[in-house]
Design an enzyme around this catalytic site. Structure first.
Site, mmCIF file in Angstrom:
data_model
loop_
_atom_site.group_PDB
_atom_site.id
_atom_site.type_symbol
_atom_site.label_atom_id
_atom_site.label_comp_id
_atom_site.label_asym_id
_atom_site.label_seq_id
_atom_site.Cartn_x
_atom_site.Cartn_y
_atom_site.Cartn_z
ATOM 1 N N LYS A 38 0.760 -1.216 0.018
ATOM 2 C CA LYS A 38 -0.068 -0.165 0.094
ATOM 3 C C LYS A 38 0.932 1.494 -0.011
ATOM 4 C CE LYS A 38 -0.330 -0.487 5.045
ATOM 5 N NZ LYS A 38 -1.166 -1.046 6.071
ATOM 6 N N TYR A 264 13.084 31.335 5.814
ATOM 7 C CA TYR A 264 11.654 32.012 6.217
ATOM 8 C C TYR A 264 11.500 32.355 7.435
ATOM 9 C CZ TYR A 264 9.928 30.873 1.495
ATOM 10 O OH TYR A 264 9.583 30.863 -0.009
#
Ligand SMILES: *Cc1c(COP(=O)(O)O)cnc(C)c1O
Length: 368
Positions: A38, A264
């Site tokens: 998965k 940032y």
């Protein structure tokens, strides 16, 4: 190994083979192995991994959702595929692609039976999931009578397996709980099988279950994380080889003077002269913001380089003050030595989350 020239997830199929063979050595010869592929085979690449495991003659595959199973069929997977968490809206897709649904409550069971009956299917393989304590998906004891009554009057479906899922197979402090789950699984499956005139397969173990509860292997085991090289404990990890190495390179080097900031929000402010490297990998590639501000680190020429400041969408900056390196040098974000498990720990998470987060933007390459 070729040096990286961009961000790349290198997948070593020899290590995958090693892990598969190790797991196979832990179960009886007649016990089947289901490879859980998965979420892009836990962030690696479901197509390549599954085709390789199919060549190694794995018995079964499991995916979470129907769409993942369809992709495997398109890639050429012919072995049976269990869909662990199907939704009714995808049932036609499941039938069209010969996928096998896990059915976990009366509603979804009836919806599937209605469709197989209408499509005049005979003995369409389904898997019955019991809840034995995880309390996530699954039937309980009081559903058995209803299920049996439906099964005995409807030949459009046939129960290929009965299964359950362990909640804490890796945690030996929860051994009593796990043993209780196993006991409850035996009880429920005995009740169920007693009323059928055939015998479906039984399975409950995931990777840690395989290693810690050999008495509970039943007819099949389901392994995900072990195939990808992690065993959920230091003791187990030595038997596994992480199959993926996430590599990138140094795009640019800066010298940051005392009092200047990096990135940032000016989250990093230098207290002395530091040297930084900017790397082309960010939170959009799967290195989340929780790894920033000194928590996570990458390896450059064998030395740890902590991530400084905030993780950007497409980049991180790392401190290379103590490292002899240059622009263009290779960087190891995680691999067999500096493992995904160790990096995940720096941000209080687990290998499963880190490796499944590596986004599809990152190119995959294979060592065969
Ligand atoms: C994901 C999953 C597995 C695989 O577990 P690992 O710990 O990765 O081996 C097995 N069974 C079910 C039901 C799962 O959802």
């Amino acid at each position: 190994m070729p040096k990286a020239q961009e961000t790349i997830l290198e997948i070593d199929l020899k290590s995958l083979k090693h892990n598969f063979e190790f797991l196979r050595s832990k179960v009886q010869k007649e016990t089947k192995i289901m490879g859980v592929v998965k979420a892009f085979a836990y962030g690696s690449d479901a197509d390549e991994i599954s085709l390789f495991l199919q060549k190694l003659n794995i018995d079964y595959f499991a995916v979470a959702y129907a769409k993942e199973g369809v992709a495997l069929r398109k890639a050429g997977v012919t072995k049976p595929i269990l869909v662990l968490h199907p939704q009714a809206t995808n049932f036609q897709l499941i039938i069209d692609n010969c996928l096998e649904p896990s059915l976990y409550n009366i509603k979804i069971f009836n919806e599937f039976v209605a469709l197989t009956s209408k499509a005049k299917q005979v003995n369409y393989p389904i898997h019955i999931k019991f809840n034995t304590g995880l309390n996530r998906l699954g039937f309980s004891e009081h559903d058995i009578e209803y299920l049996i009554s439906k099964l005995s009057t409807n030949s459009s479906i046939k129960v290929k397996s009965i299964f359950s899922h362990l909640a804490a197979s890796e945690d030996l402090d929860e051994k009593d709980f796990t043993l209780n789950q196993i006991k409850s699984f035996k009880h429920l499956s005995n009740l169920f099988i007693a009323k059928l005139d055939y015998k479906p397969m039984l399975h409950i173990c995931n990777t840690s279950g395989i290693l810690n509860y050999p008495e509970a292997h039943f007819d099949m085991v389901r392994t995900g994380i072990g195939l990808y090289g992690f065993g959920n404990s230091k003791k187990e990890n030595i038997h596994f080889k992480p199959i993926s190495t996430l590599k990138t390179i140094i795009s640019q080097i800066h010298t940051i003077e005392k009092g200047k900031s990096v990135g940032y929000n000016r989250a990093f402010k230098s207290e002395s002269l530091v040297k930084t490297a900017t790397l082309p990998i960010g939170h959009a590639d799967g290195i989340g913001r929780q790894y920033g501000n000194g928590k996570g680190f990458v390896m450059i020429n064998g030395q740890p380089a902590p991530i400084i400041g905030n993780v950007c969408m497409d980049m991180i900056m790392v401190n290379i003050s103590q490292i002899d390196c240059k622009e263009g040098d290779e960087v190891i974000v995680f691999g067999p030595k500096h493992t995904a498990e160790q990096l995940a720990e720096t941000a209080n998470t687990i290998s499963y989350e880190l490796i499944t987060s590596i986004s599809q933007r990152v190119k995959r390459s294979y060592l065969k």
